[in-house]
Scaffold this motif. Structure first.
Motif, short mmCIF file in Angstrom:
data_model
loop_
_atom_site.label_atom_id
_atom_site.label_comp_id
_atom_site.label_asym_id
_atom_site.label_seq_id
_atom_site.Cartn_x
_atom_site.Cartn_y
_atom_site.Cartn_z
N VAL A 84 63.11 -19.13 37.67
CA VAL A 84 64.43 -18.59 38.03
C VAL A 84 65.52 -19.26 37.19
N ALA A 85 65.42 -20.58 37.05
CA ALA A 85 66.40 -21.29 36.22
C ALA A 85 66.32 -20.82 34.77
N LEU A 86 65.10 -20.60 34.28
CA LEU A 86 64.95 -20.12 32.90
C LEU A 86 65.51 -18.71 32.75
N ASN A 87 65.31 -17.89 33.76
CA ASN A 87 65.90 -16.55 33.76
C ASN A 87 67.41 -16.63 33.60
N LYS A 88 68.03 -17.54 34.33
CA LYS A 88 69.48 -17.71 34.25
C LYS A 88 69.89 -18.23 32.87
N GLN A 89 69.13 -19.17 32.32
CA GLN A 89 69.45 -19.73 31.01
C GLN A 89 69.35 -18.65 29.92
N LEU A 90 68.33 -17.81 30.02
CA LEU A 90 68.17 -16.73 29.05
C LEU A 90 69.35 -15.75 29.12
N SER A 91 69.72 -15.37 30.33
CA SER A 91 70.83 -14.44 30.49
C SER A 91 72.13 -15.02 29.97
N ALA A 92 72.39 -16.29 30.29
CA ALA A 92 73.61 -16.94 29.82
C ALA A 92 73.61 -17.09 28.30
N SER A 93 72.45 -17.33 27.72
CA SER A 93 72.35 -17.45 26.26
C SER A 93 72.62 -16.12 25.58
N ALA A 94 72.08 -15.03 26.15
CA ALA A 94 72.34 -13.71 25.59
C ALA A 94 73.82 -13.37 25.68
N LEU A 95 74.43 -13.71 26.81
CA LEU A 95 75.87 -13.47 26.97
C LEU A 95 76.66 -14.22 25.90
N MET A 96 76.29 -15.46 25.64
CA MET A 96 77.00 -16.26 24.64
C MET A 96 76.88 -15.62 23.26
N ALA A 97 75.69 -15.12 22.92
CA ALA A 97 75.50 -14.49 21.61
C ALA A 97 76.36 -13.25 21.48
N GLY A 164 74.88 -7.50 11.45
CA GLY A 164 74.15 -8.64 10.90
C GLY A 164 74.53 -9.94 11.58
N GLU A 165 75.81 -10.11 11.85
CA GLU A 165 76.27 -11.32 12.54
C GLU A 165 75.73 -11.36 13.96
N LEU A 166 75.68 -10.20 14.63
CA LEU A 166 75.11 -10.14 15.98
C LEU A 166 73.65 -10.57 15.98
N LEU A 167 72.86 -10.08 15.05
CA LEU A 167 71.45 -10.47 14.99
C LEU A 167 71.31 -11.96 14.72
N ASP A 168 72.16 -12.49 13.83
CA ASP A 168 72.12 -13.94 13.56
C ASP A 168 72.44 -14.73 14.83
N CYS A 169 73.46 -14.28 15.58
CA CYS A 169 73.85 -14.98 16.81
C CYS A 169 72.72 -14.94 17.84
N LEU A 170 72.08 -13.79 17.96
CA LEU A 170 70.98 -13.67 18.92
C LEU A 170 69.80 -14.55 18.52
N GLN A 171 69.47 -14.57 17.23
CA GLN A 171 68.37 -15.42 16.78
C GLN A 171 68.66 -16.89 17.02
N HIS A 172 69.94 -17.28 16.87
CA HIS A 172 70.30 -18.67 17.10
C HIS A 172 70.32 -19.02 18.59
#
Length: 244
Positions: A84-97, A164-172
């Motif tokens: 559950v914590a990892l689910n939240k971290q993934l969602s927050a990371s996607a939001l940041m990208a 291109g910048e979006l893909l770079d942000c997501l990969q990072h």
């Protein structure tokens, strides 16, 4: 067999794309079988039948949306992972990208949607399989004529967007090291409607007012209904969004 293009290593990612597919969640299976020990980043601008939460479909238009699926080998994850914590971290990371390339503030609507104002910008789907954690993301890139009943938003008004910048942000930001470093509280701080009175819809279809108090350690929504605070799992209730 799916025909992949642009297969390359970007950091720890095995990155590939497809011109079109029914769903990146299924198209990625061939890559997972070929490279089961590596994290995989598969994307397309031509997804035809994307999947969303609770078996719903994700509405897309070729060339107007980005669909991607990430495959994280479970062997690369920490022992005794709190899913559950990892689910939240993934969602927050996607939001940041996404926020890196969006000119307006973005928020997370429980359980996993990304909203721009009162309109849905992106949908997230996470699946735990036998050997991999799968993370799917569908993003509306450009404004279009939305189907009836779809309250959609897009990252950009024209097709001069920074793809291109979006893909770079997501990969990072979606790299496992970055995800695991994301404070779980980053999810909580990004929640839409936090502390507000909202309309909710029960599984029976009944609509009622409640105060949205956050999300607990099990991923359930904490709601105050008729002065009583309780946690409700996804599927029992959903938060309704004002038209905007």
């Amino acid at each position: 067999m799916t025909q992949f293009q642009g297969i390359d290593w970007v950091g720890d990612w095995l990155v590939a794309s497809v011109d079109s597919c029914d769903s990146t969640m299924t198209a990625i299976d061939d890559l997972v079988r070929q490279s089961p020990e590596h994290p995989i980043f598969l994307y397309t601008f031509g997804q035809k039948s994307g999947r969303a939460q609770m078996g719903r479909s994700w509405t897309e238009e070729p060339g107007k949306s980005l669909a991607l699926t990430l495959a994280y080998p479970q062997g690369a994850l920490p022992k005794n992972t709190d899913w559950v914590a990892l689910n939240k971290q993934l969602s927050a990371s996607a939001l940041m990208a996404l926020q890196r390339v969006c000119p307006e503030p973005l928020l997370l609507k429980w359980p996993n949607d990304v909203f721009r104002g009162t309109r849905k910008l992106a949908g997230i789907l996470q699946e735990l399989r036998s050997d991999h954690l799968m993370f799917g993301l569908g993003v509306n890139l450009y404004e279009r004529a939305w189907p009836e009943g779809v309250n959609g938003a897009a990252l950009w008004k024209s097709e001069a967007g920074l793809v291109g910048e979006l893909l770079d942000c997501l990969q990072h930001h979606m790299a496992l090291s970055q995800v695991l470093a994301m404070p779980v509280d980053g999810f909580n701080k990004a929640l839409m409607f936090l502390g507000e009175t909202v309309q909710i819809q029960w599984a029976t279809g009944a609509i009622q007012e409640a105060v949205f108090c956050g999300v607990d350690e099990r991923g359930s929504a904490i709601l105050e209904v008729e002065n009583q605070r309780r946690a409700y799992a996804h599927g029992q209730v959903r938060l309704l969004t004002p038209k905007g």
